[in-house]
Design a protein around this motif. Structure first.
Motif, PDB file in Angstrom:
ATOM      1  N   GLU A 222       0.680  -1.315   0.275  1.00  0.00           N
ATOM      2  CA  GLU A 222       0.139  -0.016   0.017  1.00  0.00           C
ATOM      3  C   GLU A 222       0.584   1.146   0.425  1.00  0.00           C
ATOM      4  O   GLU A 222       0.654   2.448  -0.998  1.00  0.00           O
ATOM      5  CB  GLU A 222      -1.078   0.027   0.849  1.00  0.00           C
ATOM      6  N   ALA A 223       2.072   1.160   1.058  1.00  0.00           N
ATOM      7  CA  ALA A 223       2.523   2.784   0.332  1.00  0.00           C
ATOM      8  C   ALA A 223       3.450   3.012  -0.326  1.00  0.00           C
ATOM      9  O   ALA A 223       4.199   3.721  -1.259  1.00  0.00           O
ATOM     10  CB  ALA A 223       3.821   2.072   1.750  1.00  0.00           C
ATOM     11  N   PHE A 224       3.748   1.624  -1.543  1.00  0.00           N
ATOM     12  CA  PHE A 224       4.736   2.262  -2.413  1.00  0.00           C
ATOM     13  C   PHE A 224       3.203   2.395  -3.330  1.00  0.00           C
ATOM     14  O   PHE A 224       3.982   3.025  -4.472  1.00  0.00           O
ATOM     15  CB  PHE A 224       4.622   0.784  -2.669  1.00  0.00           C
ATOM     16  N   TRP A 225       2.203   1.938  -3.542  1.00  0.00           N
ATOM     17  CA  TRP A 225       0.996   2.191  -4.682  1.00  0.00           C
ATOM     18  C   TRP A 225       0.427   3.691  -3.508  1.00  0.00           C
ATOM     19  O   TRP A 225       0.545   4.214  -4.824  1.00  0.00           O
ATOM     20  CB  TRP A 225      -0.054   1.487  -3.942  1.00  0.00           C
ATOM     21  N   ALA A 226       0.464   4.036  -2.831  1.00  0.00           N
ATOM     22  CA  ALA A 226       0.298   4.827  -2.592  1.00  0.00           C
ATOM     23  C   ALA A 226       1.753   6.047  -2.965  1.00  0.00           C
ATOM     24  O   ALA A 226       1.738   7.226  -4.214  1.00  0.00           O
ATOM     25  CB  ALA A 226       0.272   5.817  -1.333  1.00  0.00           C
ATOM     26  N   LYS A 227       2.483   6.055  -2.625  1.00  0.00           N
ATOM     27  CA  LYS A 227       4.258   6.555  -3.061  1.00  0.00           C
ATOM     28  C   LYS A 227       4.618   6.775  -4.508  1.00  0.00           C
ATOM     29  O   LYS A 227       4.175   7.955  -4.855  1.00  0.00           O
ATOM     30  CB  LYS A 227       5.392   6.815  -2.335  1.00  0.00           C
ATOM     31  N   SER A 228       5.090   6.095  -4.733  1.00  0.00           N
ATOM     32  CA  SER A 228       5.413   5.642  -6.365  1.00  0.00           C
ATOM     33  C   SER A 228       4.761   4.600  -7.507  1.00  0.00           C
ATOM     34  O   SER A 228       4.901   5.615  -9.001  1.00  0.00           O
ATOM     35  CB  SER A 228       6.229   4.261  -6.777  1.00  0.00           C
ATOM     36  N   LEU A 229       3.185   4.811  -7.375  1.00  0.00           N
ATOM     37  CA  LEU A 229       1.992   4.269  -8.061  1.00  0.00           C
ATOM     38  C   LEU A 229       0.390   5.585  -8.388  1.00  0.00           C
ATOM     39  O   LEU A 229      -0.342   5.253  -9.151  1.00  0.00           O
ATOM     40  CB  LEU A 229       1.840   3.032  -7.919  1.00  0.00           C
ATOM     41  N   SER A 230       1.105   6.625  -7.142  1.00  0.00           N
ATOM     42  CA  SER A 230       0.380   7.550  -7.553  1.00  0.00           C
ATOM     43  C   SER A 230      -1.197   6.969  -6.847  1.00  0.00           C
ATOM     44  O   SER A 230      -2.377   7.815  -6.810  1.00  0.00           O
ATOM     45  CB  SER A 230      -0.228   7.837  -8.238  1.00  0.00           C
ATOM     46  N   ALA A 231      -0.720   6.072  -6.257  1.00  0.00           N
ATOM     47  CA  ALA A 231      -2.189   5.661  -5.526  1.00  0.00           C
ATOM     48  C   ALA A 231      -3.908   5.313  -6.172  1.00  0.00           C
ATOM     49  O   ALA A 231      -5.313   5.511  -6.974  1.00  0.00           O
ATOM     50  CB  ALA A 231      -3.166   6.350  -4.987  1.00  0.00           C
ATOM     51  N   ASP A 232      -3.035   5.042  -7.702  1.00  0.00           N
ATOM     52  CA  ASP A 232      -4.147   4.742  -9.389  1.00  0.00           C
ATOM     53  C   ASP A 232      -5.027   3.896  -8.944  1.00  0.00           C
ATOM     54  O   ASP A 232      -4.883   2.425  -8.367  1.00  0.00           O
ATOM     55  CB  ASP A 232      -2.746   4.183 -10.166  1.00  0.00           C
ATOM     56  N   PRO A 233      -6.575   3.593  -9.031  1.00  0.00           N
ATOM     57  CA  PRO A 233      -7.807   2.962  -8.205  1.00  0.00           C
ATOM     58  C   PRO A 233      -7.332   2.034  -9.580  1.00  0.00           C
ATOM     59  O   PRO A 233      -8.205   0.762  -9.256  1.00  0.00           O
ATOM     60  CB  PRO A 233      -8.686   3.888  -8.611  1.00  0.00           C
ATOM     61  N   GLN A 234      -6.675   2.355 -10.758  1.00  0.00           N
ATOM     62  CA  GLN A 234      -7.346   1.259 -11.784  1.00  0.00           C
ATOM     63  C   GLN A 234      -5.528   0.758 -11.381  1.00  0.00           C
ATOM     64  O   GLN A 234      -5.195   0.592 -13.097  1.00  0.00           O
ATOM     65  CB  GLN A 234      -7.219   1.872 -12.912  1.00  0.00           C
ATOM     66  N   ILE A 235      -4.708   0.472 -10.908  1.00  0.00           N
ATOM     67  CA  ILE A 235      -3.391  -0.265 -10.773  1.00  0.00           C
ATOM     68  C   ILE A 235      -3.378  -1.928 -11.357  1.00  0.00           C
ATOM     69  O   ILE A 235      -2.442  -2.080 -11.862  1.00  0.00           O
ATOM     70  CB  ILE A 235      -2.690   0.607  -9.502  1.00  0.00           C
ATOM     71  N   VAL A 236      -4.416  -2.236 -10.348  1.00  0.00           N
ATOM     72  CA  VAL A 236      -4.188  -4.146 -10.358  1.00  0.00           C
ATOM     73  C   VAL A 236      -4.734  -4.440 -12.408  1.00  0.00           C
ATOM     74  O   VAL A 236      -5.745  -3.671 -13.508  1.00  0.00           O
ATOM     75  CB  VAL A 236      -5.923  -4.605 -10.241  1.00  0.00           C
ATOM     76  N   GLY A 237      -3.981  -4.859 -13.766  1.00  0.00           N
ATOM     77  CA  GLY A 237      -3.623  -5.944 -14.533  1.00  0.00           C
ATOM     78  C   GLY A 237      -2.675  -4.570 -14.847  1.00  0.00           C
ATOM     79  O   GLY A 237      -2.461  -4.910 -16.603  1.00  0.00           O
ATOM     80  N   LYS A 238      -2.310  -3.217 -14.525  1.00  0.00           N
ATOM     81  CA  LYS A 238      -1.043  -3.047 -15.380  1.00  0.00           C
ATOM     82  C   LYS A 238       0.580  -3.358 -14.866  1.00  0.00           C
ATOM     83  O   LYS A 238       0.720  -4.381 -13.745  1.00  0.00           O
ATOM     84  CB  LYS A 238      -0.924  -1.138 -14.631  1.00  0.00           C
ATOM     85  N   THR A 239       1.833  -2.593 -15.598  1.00  0.00           N
ATOM     86  CA  THR A 239       2.704  -3.723 -15.212  1.00  0.00           C
ATOM     87  C   THR A 239       3.719  -2.286 -14.825  1.00  0.00           C
ATOM     88  O   THR A 239       3.579  -1.901 -14.744  1.00  0.00           O
ATOM     89  CB  THR A 239       3.277  -3.653 -16.661  1.00  0.00           C
TER      90      THR A 239
ATOM     91  N   ILE B 136       0.865  -5.980 -12.483  1.00  0.00           N
ATOM     92  CA  ILE B 136       0.673  -6.306 -11.420  1.00  0.00           C
ATOM     93  C   ILE B 136      -1.352  -6.322 -10.715  1.00  0.00           C
ATOM     94  O   ILE B 136      -1.725  -6.521 -11.331  1.00  0.00           O
ATOM     95  CB  ILE B 136       0.346  -4.560 -10.877  1.00  0.00           C
ATOM     96  N   ILE B 137      -0.905  -7.523  -9.661  1.00  0.00           N
ATOM     97  CA  ILE B 137      -2.252  -8.255  -9.676  1.00  0.00           C
ATOM     98  C   ILE B 137      -3.241  -7.586  -7.791  1.00  0.00           C
ATOM     99  O   ILE B 137      -4.196  -8.963  -8.247  1.00  0.00           O
ATOM    100  CB  ILE B 137      -1.664 -10.025  -9.268  1.00  0.00           C
ATOM    101  N   GLY B 138      -1.889  -7.473  -7.511  1.00  0.00           N
ATOM    102  CA  GLY B 138      -3.154  -7.039  -6.303  1.00  0.00           C
ATOM    103  C   GLY B 138      -2.420  -5.835  -5.490  1.00  0.00           C
ATOM    104  O   GLY B 138      -1.009  -5.450  -5.696  1.00  0.00           O
ATOM    105  N   VAL B 139      -2.565  -5.913  -4.108  1.00  0.00           N
ATOM    106  CA  VAL B 139      -2.509  -3.886  -3.708  1.00  0.00           C
ATOM    107  C   VAL B 139      -1.795  -4.694  -2.102  1.00  0.00           C
ATOM    108  O   VAL B 139      -3.560  -5.412  -1.427  1.00  0.00           O
ATOM    109  CB  VAL B 139      -2.525  -2.722  -3.606  1.00  0.00           C
ATOM    110  N   LEU B 140      -1.584  -4.979  -1.261  1.00  0.00           N
ATOM    111  CA  LEU B 140      -1.550  -5.488  -0.211  1.00  0.00           C
ATOM    112  C   LEU B 140      -1.652  -4.788   1.048  1.00  0.00           C
ATOM    113  O   LEU B 140      -1.614  -3.541   0.469  1.00  0.00           O
ATOM    114  CB  LEU B 140      -0.291  -5.775  -0.362  1.00  0.00           C
ATOM    115  N   GLY B 141      -2.501  -4.843   1.679  1.00  0.00           N
ATOM    116  CA  GLY B 141      -3.793  -4.374   2.216  1.00  0.00           C
ATOM    117  C   GLY B 141      -2.699  -3.783   3.281  1.00  0.00           C
ATOM    118  O   GLY B 141      -2.778  -2.767   3.766  1.00  0.00           O
ATOM    119  N   SER B 142      -1.217  -4.417   4.513  1.00  0.00           N
ATOM    120  CA  SER B 142      -1.211  -4.364   5.522  1.00  0.00           C
ATOM    121  C   SER B 142       0.150  -5.296   5.465  1.00  0.00           C
ATOM    122  O   SER B 142       0.267  -6.509   5.310  1.00  0.00           O
ATOM    123  CB  SER B 142      -1.646  -3.676   6.134  1.00  0.00           C
TER     124      SER B 142
END
Length: 879
Positions: free
Chosen positions: A224-241, A251-257
């Motif tokens: 979740e931290a990497f998703w927010a910091k480096s991937l701009s918390a993209d809500p459609q991130i699943v399926g992107k590379t 990317i198949i998922g975002v880890l909750g914690s």
């Protein structure tokens, strides 16, 4: 129910006219009985007399009513507390000293316990964390070796002791395609890892068994931290590379914690898959370890035996050079804290000694105060108070004071905890989680009550044999000092001196060890050297020639910069730890048995490394530009290996080393040089056997470039970054810092422990000095008349000092002897923490003894001065 509420009202003080209520009730009842007698025809006086006889003793009835209308035990306790509070207010200076003393002891213990709880005692944040086991391989020479894929796969399928097993390792990968190249941290795990750590996604899914298949698509689960910091918390991130080291991962998922299993932060998780070599060779090691969950009721010994049996079967079915390998298994809680457990136990033991000193000081003060309250106790005994009642009053007073001290102690506990978090090494697991949480506060409360109860025992014991009836005839303030009280006071002073000596010795030993490490000649010149740590992306730097060309151009560009003296590269620089070791053998020596094959660190260095670091050569030469692939395979060994095999370092030249030892495949290299030893594990670690191979003959994409500058290397940091970017802007920098900082970081833990122990020793010295002063000052005060009589009879100043000082000397010598004996015993336990000196260093022993003598001398100075300043005429006149 109404009766209970009435009692509670009385306890809360809401019915303050209890006496008048009782008197009215009793008078009304008596009058009712008189009226009944009058109705029966009795005369008035006879009716009153008969009613009083029937009613009984008025005082006894009033006492019984008090018992029924109140909670007698609680009321008595509240009465004791009110009296104790009046005593505290009546003697503010005495009470303040006791409160601060207990606050220091309780606060220091609470701060250290909060760290100990977070690091050693707090349950792991995983389901069934107490059953999680760290698994590796072991041999006669090493433990905790990485697990090969074939061994892991057979363990996973054939074991009967574990519910589940997961392989894991970490890696550093370069992220590209999203702006500037970024070095990122990956966790490589098999799908069982998620269940073992209790992980759940907030988007998409986690990896499964199908993702672990070698032919499956490359997938990633981001935190979740990497998703927010480096991937701009993209809500459609699943399926992107993600482009990692040139490979595209979906990317198949975002880890909750993030479960925090890897001690360093992880940006994303990738499926752990075997390479072709790992899937086919049982001795193909990488960096994988295994996490296993024991079945309920299975012991660690049973699990080891189970996995060892599997490895024995594998050795029979597929014989090879690692047939002697067995299982290394340790509970995860122990493995995570193994190297810091002794350190924290030492700190906890030391701070407990400080608490004992605080208790001794409080007990000493209470004993001294008892001598001024013996007449009070005698009067209370004379009017009916029993020994138990007096003891309860003393316990109440002491516990109340320590409760106030415990409340005040929260402040130094919070400050101490903040100091521990700021100074503590970052590599101590979960130290950052230390806080004044509920378990810590419960510990603080229990500790406070324990201090109060233990401290209150001393005045109770001291007054147990005092003849209180005789005290009513005495007027001297010190007349209540019995023999037991005198022995207790002396014993407490002896204990304080002994404890202070032990803490002074332990802190002195660690201080001397730190000084030895700080002033150690590391075997090279670390001044004015900047270390540039790089890891080339394997997608573009896979061929040996491409890697060598990159580093050659980089070093040439750096040498051309103004202010740069020399440049050299090494795979594993000093103080970087064990970057990789392997078995070896000397071909010209006798063949060792499988159990005796030696191990050495295998390092790679280029021609400029030894010159740049100014590592002296005891014999031969350093790697040169002529040492290329296809030429003669050569090596430079360090003096540790040379002295182990030859009397003279020059005798090693021309000898041959078989990498992998005689029982494994490996290259044969010729020794062309012997270099000086350097501390590979840290400045406070002994030198390890090390073999340097030419970087051009053993190519590795990871290299640390050492840059020696004329001036402060920090001033060249920006220039170094520009040079690297001009060659390849997509190569991220792992670290860029002076070598002095790199070396200094290896002593952070030692500095941390030493600083805390020095602080504890300083507190111990202060408390011991206060305790000694209090007892000696009381001794002089209680013998004031005796001293005055001796002076009136002609005793000189020296005679008074000798007699008064004899008491201090007796206590000091006894405390010093016990303290030195305790220090001698403690030194055996501290051997593993000592570096560069003996654990029973005579200089430290002498310094601790001298410090104890100074403590007693300073504490006795003012009482001795008071003794010789006594005026015989005034003292005897007052008497």
């Amino acid at each position: 129910m109404r009766r209970w509420w009435s009692k509670i009202e009385l306890v809360l003080g809401r019915r303050r006219n209890l006496d008048s209520d009782l008197q009215q009730e009793m008078s009304a009842h008596l009058q009712f009985m008189i009226d009944e007698n009058l109705e029966r025809g009795m005369p008035l006086e006879e009716a009153r007399a008969a009613a009083r006889r029937a009613f009984g003793n008025m005082t006894a009835a009033r006492e019984r009513s008090y018992q029924l209308w109140q909670f007698p035990t609680l009321e008595s306790l509240l009465q004791d507390m009110r009296y104790a509070m009046r005593c505290i207010v009546k003697a503010p200076a005495f009470s303040l000293v006791m409160i601060l003393t207990s606050a220091v002891g309780i606060g220091a213990n609470t701060a250290i316990f909060s760290a100990v709880y977070a690091v050693l005692l707090k349950p792991l944040p995983f389901p069934a964390g107490e059953r999680l086991v760290w698994l590796g391989e072991s041999s006669a020479k090493a433990t905790g070796i990485s697990v090969t894929w074939i061994n892991f796969d057979d363990w996973r399928k054939e074991n009967h002791s574990f519910e589940s097993m997961a392989g894991f390792e970490n890696a550093d990968l370069t992220l590209t395609g999203r702006g500037q190249a970024l070095l990122t941290h990956a966790g490589l795990v098999t799908h069982e890892f998620w269940q073992l750590t209790g992980s759940h996604p907030i988007k998409g899914r986690l990896s499964t068994a199908s993702d672990d298949e070698p032919a499956a698509a490359a997938t990633a689960v981001v935190t979740e931290a990497f998703w927010a910091k480096s991937l701009s918390a993209d809500p459609q991130i699943v399926g992107k590379t993600l482009a990692l080291n040139g490979t595209s991962y979906v990317i198949i998922g975002v880890l909750g914690s993030d479960p925090g299993f890897f001690l360093r932060p992880v940006d994303y998780y990738l499926p752990l898959r075997p390479s072709a070599a790992q899937a086919s060779k049982r001795d193909a090691h990488r960096y994988m370890r295994v996490l296993g969950l024991l079945k309920p009721g299975i012991t660690l010994t049973q699990a080891r035996m189970d996995l060892d049996a599997i490895m024995e079967q594998l050795a029979k079915a597929d014989p090879g050079p690692e047939d002697d390998h067995r299982t290394f298994a340790e509970f995860l809680t122990v493995e995570r804290t193994g190297d810091v457990r002794r350190v924290f136990l030492l700190l906890m033991g030391s701070v407990c000694l400080v608490l004992v000193l605080a208790c001794a000081n409080i007990g000493t003060l209470l004993l001294i105060r008892m001598t001024t309250r013996t007449r009070e106790m005698a009067i209370r005994t004379a009017i009916g108070a029993g020994r138990s009642r007096l003891a309860r009053q003393l316990v109440t007073e002491t516990v109340l004071i320590t409760l106030l001290g415990g409340a005040v102690g929260i402040v130094p506990a919070g400050l101490g905890l903040r100091l521990i978090e700021r100074l503590g090494p970052r590599d101590i697991p979960r130290l950052s989680e230390a806080s004044l949480n509920l378990p810590v506060l419960i510990f603080c409360a229990a500790l406070t009550l324990t201090v109060g109860l233990v401290s209150s025992l001393l005045p109770i014991l001291g007054s147990a044999k005092v003849n209180l009836s005789m005290l009513l005839k005495e007027s001297s303030a010190g007349s209540g000092s019995g023999r037991i009280a005198h022995v207790l006071r002396g014993g407490l002073v002896v204990a304080e001196i002994a404890i202070a000596v032990v803490l002074l010795f332990t802190s002195g030993i660690l201080l001397r060890s730190l000084w030895a490490a700080e002033t150690l000649n590391p075997g090279f010149d670390s001044g004015h050297v900047m270390a540039l740590e790089l890891q080339l992306p394997t997608s573009r730097y896979s061929a040996d020639g491409v890697i060598l060309d990159f580093y050659t151009r980089l070093e040439e560009a750096l040498r051309a910069q103004p202010g740069v003296e020399s440049v050299g590269g090494v795979n594993c620089p000093p103080a970087a730890g064990d970057c990789g070791d392997w078995w070896y053998s000397i071909q010209e020596k006798s063949l060792p048995s499988r159990e005796d094959v030696p191990v050495a660190i295998i390092n790679m260095a280029d021609p400029g490394y030894f010159q740049t670091m100014r590592i002296p050569l005891a014999a031969g030469r350093a790697p040169s530009d002529e040492d290329r692939k296809g030429g003669l395979a050569v090596a430079v060994i360090n003096e540790e290996i040379a002295h182990a095999w030859w009397k003279d370092a020059r005798s090693a030249l021309g000898q041959h080393i078989k990498l992998g030892g005689p029982y494994m495949e490996g290259a044969v290299v010729e020794i062309v040089g012997v270099a000086g030893n350097v501390p590979q594990e840290g400045l406070d670690s002994p030198p390890l056997p090390q073999i340097y191979l030419p970087a051009a003959q053993r190519v590795d994409p990871a290299l640390v470039i050492m840059i020696r500058t004329v001036a402060d290397p920090r001033n060249r940091a920006q220039t170094i970054r520009h040079v690297l970017a001009s060659i390849d802007s997509n190569v991220p920098i792992q670290s860029l810092k002076p070598v002095d900082d790199w070396l200094g970081a290896t002593l952070i833990r030692r500095r941390f422990v030493t600083l805390l122990l020095v602080l504890f020793a300083a507190v111990a010295v202060i408390l011991a000095a206060i305790g000694c002063y209090g007892v000696l000052n009381y001794w002089v005060s209680s013998r004031k008349q005796e001293i005055a009589i001796r002076m009136a009879m002609g005793a000189g100043t020296f005679a008074i000092i000798r007699r008064t000082g004899r008491q201090a000397a007796r206590l000091g010598v006894l405390g010093l002897a016990i303290g030195l004996a305790g220090s001698w015993g403690t030194s055996e336990w501290m051997t593993s923490l000592v570096f560069g000196i003996s654990a029973r260093d005579p200089i430290v022993m002498g310094a601790a003894a001298l410090s104890a003598i100074l403590i007693v001398a300073l504490a006795a100075a003012l009482p001795l001065w008071r003794a010789i300043r006594i005026s015989p005429i005034e003292t005897l006149h007052e008497a």
